[in-house]
Design an enzyme around this catalytic site. Sequence first.
Site, PDB file in Angstrom:
ATOM      1  CG  ASP A 291      -8.344  -4.314  -2.931  1.00 13.25           C
ATOM      2  OD1 ASP A 291      -7.241  -3.342  -3.097  1.00 13.25           O
ATOM      3  OD2 ASP A 291      -9.428  -3.578  -2.930  1.00 13.25           O
TER       4      ASP A 291
ATOM      5  CG  HIS B  17      -2.307   1.137   0.955  1.00 10.08           C
ATOM      6  ND1 HIS B  17      -1.782   2.165   1.877  1.00 10.08           N
ATOM      7  CD2 HIS B  17      -3.248   0.584   1.042  1.00 10.08           C
ATOM      8  CE1 HIS B  17      -3.162   3.175   1.721  1.00 10.08           C
ATOM      9  NE2 HIS B  17      -3.812   1.456   1.272  1.00 10.08           N
TER      10      HIS B  17
HETATM   11  C1  SDX Z   1      -6.616   0.439  -2.894  1.00  5.79           C
HETATM   12  O1  SDX Z   1      -4.216   4.894  -2.076  1.00  5.79           O
HETATM   13  C2  SDX Z   1      -5.353   4.071  -1.188  1.00  5.79           C
HETATM   14  O2  SDX Z   1      -5.612   4.485   0.091  1.00  5.79           O
HETATM   15  C3  SDX Z   1      -6.504   3.054  -2.262  1.00  5.79           C
HETATM   16  C4  SDX Z   1      -7.042   2.105  -1.682  1.00  5.79           C
HETATM   17  C5  SDX Z   1      -8.011   2.124  -1.020  1.00  5.79           C
HETATM   18  O3  SDX Z   1      -8.753   2.356   0.021  1.00  5.79           O
HETATM   19  O4  SDX Z   1      -8.563   3.688  -1.610  1.00  5.79           O
HETATM   20  O5  SDX Z   1      -6.403   1.753  -0.274  1.00  5.79           O
HETATM   21  C6  SDX Z   1      -7.385   0.802  -1.995  1.00  5.79           C
HETATM   22  O6  SDX Z   1      -5.774   0.762  -3.394  1.00  5.79           O
HETATM   23  C7  SDX Z   1      -5.412  -1.285  -2.139  1.00  5.79           C
HETATM   24  C8  SDX Z   1      -4.291  -1.602  -2.709  1.00  5.79           C
HETATM   25  C9  SDX Z   1      -4.482  -2.364  -3.378  1.00  5.79           C
HETATM   26  N1  SDX Z   1      -3.757  -2.953  -4.892  1.00  5.79           N
HETATM   27  C10 SDX Z   1      -2.821  -3.803  -4.531  1.00  5.79           C
HETATM   28  O7  SDX Z   1      -3.218  -4.786  -3.748  1.00  5.79           O
HETATM   29  C11 SDX Z   1      -2.277  -4.390  -5.703  1.00  5.79           C
HETATM   30  C12 SDX Z   1      -0.856  -4.894  -5.635  1.00  5.79           C
HETATM   31  N2  SDX Z   1       0.134  -3.878  -5.127  1.00  5.79           N
HETATM   32  C13 SDX Z   1       0.829  -3.199  -5.656  1.00  5.79           C
HETATM   33  O8  SDX Z   1       0.730  -2.144  -6.835  1.00  5.79           O
HETATM   34  C14 SDX Z   1       1.243  -1.762  -4.656  1.00  5.79           C
HETATM   35  O9  SDX Z   1       2.446  -2.526  -3.241  1.00  5.79           O
HETATM   36  C15 SDX Z   1       0.678  -0.672  -4.497  1.00  5.79           C
HETATM   37  C16 SDX Z   1       0.375   0.029  -5.661  1.00  5.79           C
HETATM   38  C17 SDX Z   1      -0.232  -0.582  -3.882  1.00  5.79           C
HETATM   39  C18 SDX Z   1       2.183   0.515  -3.625  1.00  5.79           C
HETATM   40  O10 SDX Z   1       2.629   0.275  -4.713  1.00  5.79           O
HETATM   41  P1  SDX Z   1       3.344   1.468  -3.875  1.00  5.79           P
HETATM   42  O11 SDX Z   1       3.723   2.496  -3.445  1.00  5.79           O
HETATM   43  O12 SDX Z   1       3.894   2.697  -5.448  1.00  5.79           O
HETATM   44  O13 SDX Z   1       5.058   0.971  -3.277  1.00  5.79           O
HETATM   45  P2  SDX Z   1       6.269   0.289  -5.205  1.00  5.79           P
HETATM   46  O14 SDX Z   1       5.459   0.360  -6.132  1.00  5.79           O
HETATM   47  O15 SDX Z   1       7.062   1.559  -5.306  1.00  5.79           O
HETATM   48  O16 SDX Z   1       6.940  -0.503  -4.423  1.00  5.79           O
HETATM   49  C19 SDX Z   1       8.031  -0.361  -3.332  1.00  5.79           C
HETATM   50  C20 SDX Z   1       8.483  -2.055  -3.110  1.00  5.79           C
HETATM   51  C21 SDX Z   1       9.266  -2.471  -4.915  1.00  5.79           C
HETATM   52  O17 SDX Z   1      10.522  -3.137  -4.764  1.00  5.79           O
HETATM   53  P3  SDX Z   1      11.251  -2.944  -4.460  1.00  5.79           P
HETATM   54  O18 SDX Z   1      11.465  -1.318  -6.173  1.00  5.79           O
HETATM   55  O19 SDX Z   1      11.283  -1.716  -3.840  1.00  5.79           O
HETATM   56  O20 SDX Z   1      12.722  -2.819  -5.356  1.00  5.79           O
HETATM   57  O21 SDX Z   1       7.748  -2.902  -3.091  1.00  5.79           O
HETATM   58  C22 SDX Z   1       7.259  -4.038  -3.533  1.00  5.79           C
HETATM   59  C23 SDX Z   1       8.191  -3.759  -5.667  1.00  5.79           C
HETATM   60  O22 SDX Z   1       8.099  -4.149  -6.409  1.00  5.79           O
HETATM   61  N3  SDX Z   1       5.960  -4.531  -3.589  1.00  5.79           N
HETATM   62  C24 SDX Z   1       5.341  -5.511  -4.164  1.00  5.79           C
HETATM   63  C25 SDX Z   1       4.440  -5.243  -4.202  1.00  5.79           C
HETATM   64  N4  SDX Z   1       3.860  -4.161  -3.625  1.00  5.79           N
HETATM   65  C26 SDX Z   1       5.114  -3.290  -4.043  1.00  5.79           C
HETATM   66  N5  SDX Z   1       5.944  -6.803  -4.600  1.00  5.79           N
HETATM   67  C27 SDX Z   1       5.202  -7.617  -4.883  1.00  5.79           C
HETATM   68  N6  SDX Z   1       3.883  -7.691  -4.793  1.00  5.79           N
HETATM   69  C28 SDX Z   1       3.155  -6.460  -4.351  1.00  5.79           C
HETATM   70  N7  SDX Z   1       2.215  -6.306  -4.152  1.00  5.79           N
END
Ligand code: SDX
Length: 424
Positions: A364, A307
């Site tokens: 989710d 998140h």
């Molecule tokens: C919602 O914003 C809100 O408030 C949203 C929400 C709401 O109520 O409105 O809470 C609802 O959207 C919840 C989130 C639902 N999405 C998912 O579950 C999709 C999976 N999650 C990821 O796509 C991700 O975690 C995000 C999009 C939710 C957050 O992404 P960020 O904050 O931009 O983090 P990032 O992409 O910069 O990741 C940081 C690191 C990265 O690795 P490094 O580059 O540091 O090596 O964490 C890794 C990412 O690759 N990472 C994951 C991951 N999420 C982040 N690796 C594997 N699986 C994941 N799910």
Amino acid sequence: MKKSITFTDNRNGKSVEFPILEPSLGADVVDIRTLYKEMGIFTYDPGFSATASCSSDITFIDGGKGELLYRGYPIEELAENSNYLDVCYLILNGELPQKNSYDKMNDYIKSEYLLHEGLKNLFNAFQDNAHPMATLTSTVAALSSFHFEHLDIDNEAEYREMAYKIVAKIPTIAAYSYRHSHGLPLIYPDMDRYFTKNFLYMMRAKPNGKANIDDVEMRALDTIFSLHADHEQNASTSTVRAVASTGAHPYAAISAGIGALWGRAHGGANESVISQLEMIGDVKNVEKFIKKAKDPNDSFRLMGFGHRVYKNFDPRAKVLKKLRDELKGKVEIDDKISKIADRVEEIALSDDYFIKRNLYPNIDFYSGTILTALQIPKDMFTPIFVIGRTIGWIAQWIELKKDREAKIARPRQLYTGKKRRHIK
Ligand code: SDX
């Protein structure tokens, strides 16, 4: 002493002081509105992870603690003690309703469940296998061609009416979208039924009006709506605010928010979580997929994990996990999917890759298991998120309308393109 931060430019030694704005909760904010005028520079913050786009009284999130407050009330207490319409009233008006104000709101919302009959024809234009989110996005935008009385509302009394009107109509549009995409006859809303019961009725009723809905299911879905009601400046809410900042019709702003929510990185994740758990297929395959999620060269991500703000458990995921376990024995919870979800959580939470990145289950991760148990098909999971979140979008839209500091959303950029050049 007035709190401030001084920026010093080491290219010319110029220093400028910027005031610190103090919140009632959470991080202080440095006010850099005069930065470009004073220092001729922009800030660079893709995704706005360190940028406050507005001031707001509605929702507070402490990502470190995993805390979520709606108008100061913890989400856990609201899930336990209030129904979704209580939460709608709270988010819109700032206080929980007294009985008479609750009844007045409830009666008005029931009276607005119906859609303009002309809107029904719109559904015939959609292919019968159209994703309900496509239908929902388009039909909400079309509402502005039926309710243009809200085109340039500038008085508060109208805001409330407009808010309850769209909260009332979205479930009808969502249920119609579902029934249309499954070749079922549209079921008119029942104005005698409570909000959530009416939605399940429109989803399930036979043409003769018979529908089997028990209170356990209704309360579970009602809690899911409450948990989704608002979440400060997330991607879809920021989209609604950006569209609203141009003075566009509120329904156009909500339709834009629905489009933003559809993305699988945002609200579309709930549908992807169940698809992913089904793809994993068995507890013994979980480790293989966790490995894929950790592989920097693999675009596979664990849906429902991570998140932007929560670097701890999403408190809503905790409420949903408890709700799922309470529902066992009362509704048909898919044990196999639940076991795979629990195993994913167990392995991920002990794995250094997830611990180091503060990746925890978000809202989710568990919602899909419960929605499946309520016989809600996967392609309706994100429309369910829309129904819950509409009150948050509208309340944030109204807050922006009343905010004397609000301006049209117009970020700048770091230009990396070609310098001035000529054709000849
Ligand atoms: C919602 O914003 C809100 O408030 C949203 C929400 C709401 O109520 O409105 O809470 C609802 O959207 C919840 C989130 C639902 N999405 C998912 O579950 C999709 C999976 N999650 C990821 O796509 C991700 O975690 C995000 C999009 C939710 C957050 O992404 P960020 O904050 O931009 O983090 P990032 O992409 O910069 O990741 C940081 C690191 C990265 O690795 P490094 O580059 O540091 O090596 O964490 C890794 C990412 O690759 N990472 C994951 C991951 N999420 C982040 N690796 C594997 N699986 C994941 N799910």
